[in-house]
Design an enzyme around this catalytic site. Sequence first.
Site, PDB file in Angstrom:
ATOM      1  N   CYS A 113       0.848  -1.114   0.260  1.00 60.28           N
ATOM      2  CA  CYS A 113      -0.322   0.107   0.143  1.00 60.28           C
ATOM      3  C   CYS A 113       0.513   1.213  -0.093  1.00 60.28           C
ATOM      4  O   CYS A 113       0.418   2.559   0.135  1.00 60.28           O
ATOM      5  CB  CYS A 113      -0.952   0.093   1.445  1.00 60.28           C
ATOM      6  SG  CYS A 113      -2.025  -1.385   1.262  1.00 60.28           S
ATOM      7  N   HIS A 251      -3.218   7.284   2.868  1.00 64.03           N
ATOM      8  CA  HIS A 251      -3.653   6.327   2.182  1.00 64.03           C
ATOM      9  C   HIS A 251      -5.002   5.592   2.148  1.00 64.03           C
ATOM     10  O   HIS A 251      -5.199   5.526   3.403  1.00 64.03           O
ATOM     11  CB  HIS A 251      -2.758   5.214   2.538  1.00 64.03           C
ATOM     12  CG  HIS A 251      -2.962   3.857   2.574  1.00 64.03           C
ATOM     13  ND1 HIS A 251      -3.601   3.261   1.086  1.00 64.03           N
ATOM     14  CD2 HIS A 251      -3.308   2.762   3.284  1.00 64.03           C
ATOM     15  CE1 HIS A 251      -4.245   2.071   1.223  1.00 64.03           C
ATOM     16  NE2 HIS A 251      -3.739   1.841   2.164  1.00 64.03           N
ATOM     17  N   ASN A 281      -9.933   0.039  -0.452  1.00 62.02           N
ATOM     18  CA  ASN A 281      -8.407   0.342  -0.095  1.00 62.02           C
ATOM     19  C   ASN A 281      -8.019  -0.613  -1.077  1.00 62.02           C
ATOM     20  O   ASN A 281      -7.858  -2.294  -1.479  1.00 62.02           O
ATOM     21  CB  ASN A 281      -8.312  -0.835   0.877  1.00 62.02           C
ATOM     22  CG  ASN A 281      -6.285  -0.524   1.408  1.00 62.02           C
ATOM     23  OD1 ASN A 281      -5.725  -0.017   0.539  1.00 62.02           O
ATOM     24  ND2 ASN A 281      -6.128  -0.946   2.448  1.00 62.02           N
TER      25      ASN A 281
END
Length: 324
Positions: A113, A251, A281
Amino acid sequence: MIRSIIRGVGSALPKRSLSNDELAKFVETSDAWIVQRTGIHQRYIANENETTVSLGVKAAQAALINAGLTIKDIDCIILATSTPNRTFPASAVEIQYALGMNHGFAFDIQAVCSGFIFALTTGDSYLRCGAAKRILVIGSDTFSRILDWEDRTTCVLFGDGAGAAVLEAEEIEGGIAFQRGILSAKLRSDGAYIDKLYVDGGPSTTQTTGYLRMEGREVFKYAVGMITDVVDDCFAAAGMDSSQLDWFVPHQANKRIIEASAKKLKISSDKVVITVDKHGNTSAASVPLALTTALCDGRIKRGDLIMLEAMGGGFTWGAILIRW
């Protein structure tokens, strides 16, 4: 002095959106349960013809159009992904070919990520040392391919997508107050936390892809502290602090983590860009998707001070401070 500026951005999402209610038809969950814990309302899921490469190509094309450039103007492509089309060659090379680029070089970065932050920082280093003039930085992932759809603690969280930015070297004069572009960047990693968030397979061990596994509470416990520490370091490196910030682009992992991090950093909620509700996500695509959204809707303007940050498996984490 050379500064790296973001000249253009772009994004791409799969055709199919999957709402919480639709997900609840085949997973033991509910819209209320997901929204309360994550803030996610829907995510996009790639079909069999949509891949990390195809989404990355579309995001790259959009970024080039936004920048007013063509692929001939690009010296390098850096792709951040944890879900490549093949074990090798790099998916960046496939994107390079699909875009019609047969000059320069292309490679992948894998920091889960945090991948886009790592890729953007790497691109910044290439530009500052004169190794390239313009770099196409892409974050693209199809996490739906590595999810255990019977594990409601993980499959509700993730979606597929891609985002891209054209990074360009620009000669800047004057002090930091007059400069634009990337002002500072900080990267971190610590392999002591490998078992907190990982995929249980690989070519060298099981010869399989495996599924994503996560200890959610443990990740949350560490995430806020690690994120805020690296963001503070990034501010300090530029001689600034959060009171000067215009936009916080984190994020998009979980709304709780985003809100807790912003609160600890003393960043008001009206300065936080949140897209996790619409995208879930999307791993390495998360930050460029959020950045593109905030630019396209007019929130981010020339001269704004922006902080990008991300944390991913490993753990890996990092932050970048940019004057737009």
